[in-house]
Design a protein around this motif. Sequence first.
Motif, PDB file in Angstrom:
ATOM      1  N   SER A 133      26.596 -40.705  56.883  1.00  0.00           N
ATOM      2  CA  SER A 133      26.877 -40.279  55.364  1.00  0.00           C
ATOM      3  C   SER A 133      25.931 -40.531  54.630  1.00  0.00           C
ATOM      4  O   SER A 133      26.041 -40.894  53.299  1.00  0.00           O
ATOM      5  CB  SER A 133      28.147 -41.067  55.126  1.00  0.00           C
ATOM      6  N   ARG A 173      17.129 -28.387  55.198  1.00  0.00           N
ATOM      7  CA  ARG A 173      18.684 -28.900  55.731  1.00  0.00           C
ATOM      8  C   ARG A 173      19.088 -28.012  56.872  1.00  0.00           C
ATOM      9  O   ARG A 173      18.584 -26.615  56.894  1.00  0.00           O
ATOM     10  CB  ARG A 173      19.426 -28.648  54.246  1.00  0.00           C
ATOM     11  N   THR A 195      23.125 -38.647  51.814  1.00  0.00           N
ATOM     12  CA  THR A 195      22.833 -37.312  51.061  1.00  0.00           C
ATOM     13  C   THR A 195      21.227 -37.261  51.053  1.00  0.00           C
ATOM     14  O   THR A 195      20.512 -38.059  50.362  1.00  0.00           O
ATOM     15  CB  THR A 195      23.334 -37.508  49.643  1.00  0.00           C
TER      16      THR A 195
END
Length: 210
Positions: free
Chosen positions: A201, A210, A203
């Motif tokens: 989790s 990505r 960022t």
Amino acid sequence: MPYRGLILDFAGVMTTPIGRSSQAWCTKAGLPADAWRSTLEDDPVGRALYVELELGRMTQHAWNTGTAAILGVDAEDLMGRVHAQVRAVPSMLEVARQARLSGISVALLSNSYGFEPYNPYLETGVWDLFDIHVLSGHEGIAKPDPAIYALTLERLGLSANECLFVDDHPRNLPPAQSLGIATLHATGSDETARAIANRLSLTLPAAVPR
């Protein structure tokens, strides 16, 4: 349970594939492109030398001399010359940074290949990204021996089910799984970074692929 520990392999996870660099070196040296891999993995003498190096029972200087004799090349900094094109993977560096910023302990668990004159961890700039370092050459044990995974957990001070282990060699995953450590097979650097970020989790900055 949320992960509190991230255990990362070095070559092929934190770095570009060693095979790419070794094949380029072999071609430049006038050897078959697969000469490095076959010497370290298939040649009985070459394999025995590499095991001694991994376990810290042989210095890199001595290993360079012995392996150079098999290949028929100059021994001077052989390991460094072969690894000249190995680079750290930016997306993996960022994953390690973000994990630590989020409070996750990050461990380097690596089957090492000597430290002098070529230290791969310093040359690629990854050393300071980790809270702990568990290297086969320092411990005298190597993956896939379950003992080195247990040692990593002990030094992290975490239970197996709190940790995620990432390695590019499938044979290194089952021993971790047998202890209860979650695993991820690294198959591509940027893809691996995204997969780790999803599992933890995290960022990642927009600049990271990505």
